[in-house]
Design a protein around this motif. Structure first.
Motif, PDB file in Angstrom:
ATOM      1  N   ASN A 169       0.833  -1.196   0.000  1.00  0.00           N
ATOM      2  CA  ASN A 169       0.000   0.000   0.000  1.00  0.00           C
ATOM      3  C   ASN A 169       0.872   1.253   0.000  1.00  0.00           C
ATOM      4  N   ILE A 170       0.344   2.350  -0.572  1.00  0.00           N
ATOM      5  CA  ILE A 170       1.182   3.525  -0.810  1.00  0.00           C
ATOM      6  C   ILE A 170       0.517   4.821  -0.353  1.00  0.00           C
ATOM      7  N   LEU A 171       1.390   5.828  -0.096  1.00  0.00           N
ATOM      8  CA  LEU A 171       0.954   7.205   0.078  1.00  0.00           C
ATOM      9  C   LEU A 171       1.299   7.933  -1.213  1.00  0.00           C
ATOM     10  N   VAL A 172       0.389   8.805  -1.676  1.00  0.00           N
ATOM     11  CA  VAL A 172       0.626   9.514  -2.931  1.00  0.00           C
ATOM     12  C   VAL A 172       0.509  11.005  -2.676  1.00  0.00           C
ATOM     13  N   MET A 173       1.608  11.737  -2.875  1.00  0.00           N
ATOM     14  CA  MET A 173       1.558  13.195  -2.698  1.00  0.00           C
ATOM     15  C   MET A 173       1.043  13.794  -3.994  1.00  0.00           C
ATOM     16  N   CYS A 174      -0.021  14.638  -3.913  1.00  0.00           N
ATOM     17  CA  CYS A 174      -0.662  15.175  -5.112  1.00  0.00           C
ATOM     18  C   CYS A 174      -0.682  16.698  -5.066  1.00  0.00           C
ATOM     19  N   ASP A 175      -0.920  17.322  -6.229  1.00  0.00           N
ATOM     20  CA  ASP A 175      -1.283  18.733  -6.206  1.00  0.00           C
ATOM     21  C   ASP A 175      -2.592  18.918  -6.978  1.00  0.00           C
ATOM     22  N   ALA A 176      -3.192  20.093  -6.858  1.00  0.00           N
ATOM     23  CA  ALA A 176      -4.603  20.273  -7.221  1.00  0.00           C
ATOM     24  C   ALA A 176      -4.770  21.209  -8.407  1.00  0.00           C
ATOM     25  N   TYR A 177      -5.652  20.818  -9.343  1.00  0.00           N
ATOM     26  CA  TYR A 177      -5.893  21.582 -10.564  1.00  0.00           C
ATOM     27  C   TYR A 177      -7.381  21.732 -10.800  1.00  0.00           C
ATOM     28  N   THR A 178      -7.757  22.769 -11.564  1.00  0.00           N
ATOM     29  CA  THR A 178      -9.140  22.883 -12.002  1.00  0.00           C
ATOM     30  C   THR A 178      -9.382  21.832 -13.076  1.00  0.00           C
ATOM     31  N   PRO A 179     -10.658  21.536 -13.363  1.00  0.00           N
ATOM     32  CA  PRO A 179     -10.932  20.574 -14.446  1.00  0.00           C
ATOM     33  C   PRO A 179     -10.316  21.007 -15.779  1.00  0.00           C
ATOM     34  N   ALA A 180     -10.103  22.328 -15.940  1.00  0.00           N
ATOM     35  CA  ALA A 180      -9.515  22.796 -17.205  1.00  0.00           C
ATOM     36  C   ALA A 180      -8.016  22.544 -17.259  1.00  0.00           C
ATOM     37  N   GLY A 181      -7.391  22.154 -16.116  1.00  0.00           N
ATOM     38  CA  GLY A 181      -5.964  21.857 -16.136  1.00  0.00           C
ATOM     39  C   GLY A 181      -5.100  22.958 -15.558  1.00  0.00           C
ATOM     40  N   GLU A 182      -5.732  24.011 -14.999  1.00  0.00           N
ATOM     41  CA  GLU A 182      -4.959  25.088 -14.392  1.00  0.00           C
ATOM     42  C   GLU A 182      -4.728  24.786 -12.922  1.00  0.00           C
ATOM     43  N   PRO A 183      -3.539  25.104 -12.378  1.00  0.00           N
ATOM     44  CA  PRO A 183      -3.344  24.906 -10.936  1.00  0.00           C
ATOM     45  C   PRO A 183      -4.268  25.842 -10.158  1.00  0.00           C
ATOM     46  N   ILE A 184      -4.893  25.334  -9.096  1.00  0.00           N
ATOM     47  CA  ILE A 184      -5.751  26.211  -8.297  1.00  0.00           C
ATOM     48  C   ILE A 184      -4.854  27.156  -7.491  1.00  0.00           C
ATOM     49  N   PRO A 185      -5.376  28.279  -6.999  1.00  0.00           N
ATOM     50  CA  PRO A 185      -4.517  29.285  -6.357  1.00  0.00           C
ATOM     51  C   PRO A 185      -3.661  28.747  -5.213  1.00  0.00           C
ATOM     52  N   THR A 186      -4.144  27.785  -4.436  1.00  0.00           N
ATOM     53  CA  THR A 186      -3.346  27.284  -3.313  1.00  0.00           C
ATOM     54  C   THR A 186      -2.308  26.251  -3.748  1.00  0.00           C
ATOM     55  N   ASN A 187      -2.260  25.913  -5.043  1.00  0.00           N
ATOM     56  CA  ASN A 187      -1.285  24.932  -5.519  1.00  0.00           C
ATOM     57  C   ASN A 187       0.042  25.620  -5.769  1.00  0.00           C
ATOM     58  N   LYS A 188       0.980  25.494  -4.825  1.00  0.00           N
ATOM     59  CA  LYS A 188       2.280  26.147  -4.953  1.00  0.00           C
ATOM     60  C   LYS A 188       3.296  25.251  -5.652  1.00  0.00           C
ATOM     61  N   ARG A 189       2.972  23.975  -5.776  1.00  0.00           N
ATOM     62  CA  ARG A 189       3.948  23.034  -6.330  1.00  0.00           C
ATOM     63  C   ARG A 189       4.171  23.277  -7.811  1.00  0.00           C
ATOM     64  N   CYS A 190       3.103  23.642  -8.506  1.00  0.00           N
ATOM     65  CA  CYS A 190       3.199  23.782  -9.964  1.00  0.00           C
ATOM     66  C   CYS A 190       4.235  24.845 -10.334  1.00  0.00           C
ATOM     67  N   ALA A 191       4.148  25.999  -9.683  1.00  0.00           N
ATOM     68  CA  ALA A 191       5.105  27.072  -9.986  1.00  0.00           C
ATOM     69  C   ALA A 191       6.520  26.669  -9.593  1.00  0.00           C
ATOM     70  N   ALA A 192       6.625  25.968  -8.455  1.00  0.00           N
ATOM     71  CA  ALA A 192       7.950  25.522  -8.004  1.00  0.00           C
ATOM     72  C   ALA A 192       8.545  24.547  -9.005  1.00  0.00           C
ATOM     73  N   ALA A 193       7.714  23.632  -9.509  1.00  0.00           N
ATOM     74  CA  ALA A 193       8.225  22.649 -10.474  1.00  0.00           C
ATOM     75  C   ALA A 193       8.728  23.344 -11.727  1.00  0.00           C
ATOM     76  N   LYS A 194       8.050  24.438 -12.118  1.00  0.00           N
ATOM     77  CA  LYS A 194       8.504  25.191 -13.291  1.00  0.00           C
ATOM     78  C   LYS A 194       9.903  25.747 -13.065  1.00  0.00           C
ATOM     79  N   ILE A 195      10.116  26.333 -11.874  1.00  0.00           N
ATOM     80  CA  ILE A 195      11.435  26.890 -11.564  1.00  0.00           C
ATOM     81  C   ILE A 195      12.490  25.792 -11.576  1.00  0.00           C
ATOM     82  N   PHE A 196      12.146  24.643 -10.976  1.00  0.00           N
ATOM     83  CA  PHE A 196      13.150  23.589 -10.874  1.00  0.00           C
ATOM     84  C   PHE A 196      13.441  22.926 -12.203  1.00  0.00           C
TER      85      PHE A 196
END
Lengths: 439, 415
Positions: A169-196
Motif C-alpha cells: 500500500n502507498i501514500l501519494v503526494m498530489c497537487d490540485a488543478y481545475t478541471p480545465a488543467g490550471e493549478p488552483i490558487p493554493t497549488n504552490k507546487r506547480c510554480a515551483a516545479a517550473k522553476i526547478f
C-alpha cells in the motif's frame, strides 16, 4: 503483582521493565518507597504505563483516590487489549488475499497548511506516479472551490510506502488543478516545479536540507505536552536534546515518526529534542529540487497521523507560547553544484548577497506569523534585519565553520517559519540565487 | 484467588531473617504489602471492579482462541448466515458448521430462523427460511470460514414482506436490464457514536466541536475521530472479497464514508449489505455505535447520504451522454416515487443546504453538489460515463434503490 505478570505473559508482544520512582522524603520510615512501572509496547512503541504506587496505606492520600488511580490504570490496560483485537484487522496483511492495493491520496487544503487525504483501491502495485490515475475531491468542503462547481482534480506527483497499512500500500503526494488543467490558487507546487525544471536551475542540482521544528500540544486544552495545566515548566536550558521524564515529552511520537518515515522512503536524516520543552525537530534531506518539498509534506502528513493515533495535537505555529520560550522554525540548508565544488565559498557569498537584496520578498513568503518569532532573541535575527555570519545562530543566514574552512559547502537560511510551504521556500531560494540578477 | 498465589510465591522465597541483602528484604516486604493492598482492594471494591479485572485477562485468553487457525485440525468450516430483520435496517446473523469449504452459494443448504423474534413472523408459525445468495470470506474468523448473505422466505417459498432482494433480482434478470449491464457505485456515509450516550465520537460530552471545515479528509487527533475503525473496515472488506473502492473522512466530525463498486446488478446490494455487516461487527469490537441515520445531529451539521453512481452499457459507449440525459429526465418524472423509497427520515436531510437539493425539488447539473443528480465533468467532457443520484439517504436499502433506478431508466416509459 502476580496478576500483572500473568497478563503480560499472555501477550507475547509486551515487554516490561521496572524502575525506581517516587521517593518520598516525608516518609517516617527510612527505607525508600519503590513503585513498579510496567510499560507495554506494541508496534510503533505506543506505551501504556501501569503504575502501582507502593504502600498505599502508609501514604497520606485517601484510600479511595488510591483505588481510583489503580482502577483507572487497569481500565487503560483493558482498553489496550480490546484494541489488540481491532489492530489485528488494521494490520491484516492482504498480500496473500488479494493483489489489490490501497493508495492514500494526500493534498494540501485551502489554508495552505491543512493536509487532507482519502484512500482508493487500485488493482495492483504501482511504483511510478505517472502510472497512477488522476482523482478528484470536493473542493467546496476545503475552501478551494464553489459548491456549484466543486470538483478539483488531483494529479499524483510522488509515491511513498504507507507505514500505517504496509504491504504494497502507498501514500501519494498530489497537487490540485481545475478541471480545465490550471493549478488552483493554493497549488504552490506547480510554480515551483517550473522553476526547478529551468535548465539553469537543473544544471546547478540544488540540494536542500530542511530542519522542521514542531510543538506537541495536549489535546483539548492546546497547552504544550508535558507542561502543567495552567502553569509553566522550569525555564529553558535542560530540554535541548534532553532525556528523562521531566525533560523530554513525547519521545514515543518522535521515534515512531522517525522509523515510519524511513519505512516510507522519506529521506529523513535525523531528529532531536528542541530548546522549548515539548518541541522537537526532524530533518529531511539532502533532497534535490522539487522532491524536497514532496518529502517534507509527506513527513508532516505521517507526523500528524501519528499524533492522531496518540491523541496529541501537533502545531506548526512559529511562536506557540509568547514570552521567553523559543519559537519553531524550518531552517533551510541549501547548496548548488558550484557551491559544492572548489571555489564554492565565493559562489556562496554572492548568493547570500542576492538573498540580502530580496530580503523583504523572501520574508513575505516564509510563513504566517513569523514576526512573532523573528525578534532578534531566542536564536533568531530580527525580521527587518538581514545579517549573515559564520556559525552565528543569531543571523538570518548562517554559514558553517566547515564550509568556511574548506572553501566550499552550503549555507543555512534560518528565516523560514515552521509553517512555511517548502515548495515556495525552496523554489524561491533557487530562483533568487540562480536566476535572479540584480538590475 | 490470585492473592493466595502471591502468598505461595512469597513463602517459596525462603528469606531468612538474618539475610544481609537489604534489597531482597525490601522486595519481600514490598510484595507482602502489595498483596495485602490488593486483597483489601478486592474486598473493598464492588462487583464492577472485580468484573473488569476478570475481563482483562479473559480478553487476552479469548484473543488466542478467537484467532485459532483450524485449517490443520479439521476440514469443517463455519458459515455465518446474514439476513435483514424486521425493521429493514437491522442486520441479524447466526453461524453453523459445514463439512467442508464452499465457494458457490447454490451449494449451501437453506436454513431457517425464528421470525417471531425479529418481527417477521407470528409466534404460531414462526419459521422463516433463509436462501443463501452470496458468499464472502469471513475476516473475523479467517481460514476457509465464510459470510453468507441470505434473503428470507415463507416455508411455502414466497418472499416475506421485508425481503426486498427478491423483487430486485426479478428486475435485474429482465432481459432488457441484463442487456444494459447496469453498474453501481454506492457511497455509504455513516456516523460513529459514543456508546451509552449516543453522541458522536470525538465530540465533547454535552457540547459541540468547532464548526465544519477542517474535518473533510482531515488528519490529526482533533480532526479525525475513529480512523482505526475505518481502516480496519477497509482491509476487512478487501479480505472478504467485497469490491470496496475507497474511504474518506466526511464533512461532519465523526462521520466517515466508504464506497463499494463498480458492481453489476444485484451484487451491488449484496456487497453493500455485507460491508455494512462487517462495519457494525467492527464497531462492536471497538465499543462504538454506528448510525445510519440520515441527519444524526440537527442544525448546521451535514447529514449522511448514500449517493448512488449508475451507468448502463449505452451510457458508457459513444453517445452515452444523450442516453444519460434521457435517463435523468425519466428519473425527474418519477421523483416522488423514488424519494418515497430512498430512506426514512430523508426529509430532515434534504433541505437544500449542506450539499443537498431540497426534497421537493428535482434538479440536475454538472459538478453541482447542490443538485439531486450530479454529472461529473469527465462525463460531460468525454460524452459518455455515469451519473450520481445524490438523493438516497444513508439508511436506504440498496436492493430497492439500485433496482428502482434500473427500472425507471431502462423499463419505464413515459406514457
Amino acid at each position: 503483582m502476580c496478576y500483572i505478570l500473568y497478563v503480560f505473559v499472555l501477550c507475547l508482544d509486551l515487554e516490561w521493565r521496572w524502575k525506581c520512582v517516587a521517593k518520598d522524603a516525608d516518609d517516617d520510615e527510612d527505607e525508600d518507597r519503590i513503585g513498579f512501572v510496567i510499560t507495554l509496547g506494541y508496534d510503533f512503541d505506543m506505551n501504556i504505563s501501569v503504575l502501582l504506587p507502593a504502600s498505599p496505606f502508609r501514604v497520606s492520600i485517601s484510600r479511595l483516590s488510591y483505588l481510583v488511580c489503580v482502577a483507572k490504570q487497569f481500565i487503560y490496560a483493558a482498553i489496550y487489549l480490546i484494541m489488540a483485537l481491532l489492530s489485528d484487522l488494521i494490520n491484516l496483511d492482504l498480500t496473500d488475499a488479494t493483489p489489490k492495493i490501497i493508495a492514500e491520496y494526500i493534498w494540501i487544503g485551502g489554508s495552505g497548511m491543512d493536509l487532507r487525504s482519502k484512500a482508493r483501491t487500485l488493482p495492483g502495485p504501482v511504483d511510478d506516479p505517472k502510472k497512477l490515475p488522476k482523482w478528484n475531491y470536493d473542493g467546496s468542503s476545503t475552501g478551494q472551490a464553489p459548491g456549484e462547481d466543486s470538483e478539483v482534480i488531483l494529479y499524483p506527483q510522488a509515491i511513498f510506502k504507507d507505514p500505517f497499512r504496509r504491504g504494497n500500500n502507498i501514500l501519494v503526494m498530489c497537487d490540485a488543478y481545475t478541471p480545465a488543467g490550471e493549478p488552483i490558487p493554493t497549488n504552490k507546487r506547480c510554480a515551483a516545479a517550473k522553476i526547478f525544471s529551468n535548465p539553469d536551475v537543473e544544471k546547478e542540482v540544488p540540494w536542500y536540507g530542511i530542519e522542521q521544528e514542531y510543538t506537541l500540544l495536549q489535546k483539548d486544552i492546546n497547552w504544550p505536552l508535558g507542561w502543567p495545566q495552567g502553569g509553566f515548566p522550569g525555564p529553558q536550558g535542560p530540554y535541548y536534546c534532553g532525556i528523562g521524564a521531566e525533560k523530554a515529552f513525547g519521545r514515543d511520537i518522535v521515534d515512531a515518526h522517525y522509523k515510519a518515515c524511513l519505512y516510507a522512503g522519506v529521506n529523513i536524516s535525523g531528529i532531536n529534542g528542541e530548546v522549548m520543552p515539548g518541541q522537537w525537530e526532524f530533518q529531511v534531506g539532502p533532497a534535490v529540487g522539487i522532491s524536497a518539498g514532496d518529502e517534507l509534506w509527506v513527513a508532516r502528513y505521517i507526523l500528524e497521523r501519528i499524533t492522531e493515533i496518540n491523541g496529541v495535537v501537533v502545531s506548526f505555529d512559529p511562536k506557540p507560547i509568547p514570552g521567553d520560550w523559543n519559537g519553531a522554525g524550518a531552517h533551510t540548508n541549501y547548496s548548488t553544484k558550484s557551491m559544492r565544488e572548489e571555489g564554492g565559498y565565493e559562489v556562496i557569498k554572492k548568493a547570500i548577497e542576492k538573498m540580502g537584496l530580496r530580503h523583504k520578498e523572501h520574508i513575505a513568503a516564509y510563513g504566517e506569523g513569523n514576526e512573532r518569532r523573528l525578534t532578534g532573541r531566542h536564536e533568531t535575527a530580527d525580521i527587518n534585519t538581514f545579517l549573515w555570519g559564520v556559525a552565528n545562530r543569531g543571523a538570518s543566514i548562517r554559514v558553517g565553520r566547515d564550509t568556511e574552512k574548506e572553501g566550499k559547502g552550503y549555507f543555512e537560511d534560518r528565516r523560514p517559519a515552521s509553517n512555511m510551504d517548502p515548495y515556495v521556500v525552496t523554489s524561491m531560494i533557487a530562483e533568487t540565487t540562480i536566476l535572479w540578477n540584480k538590475s
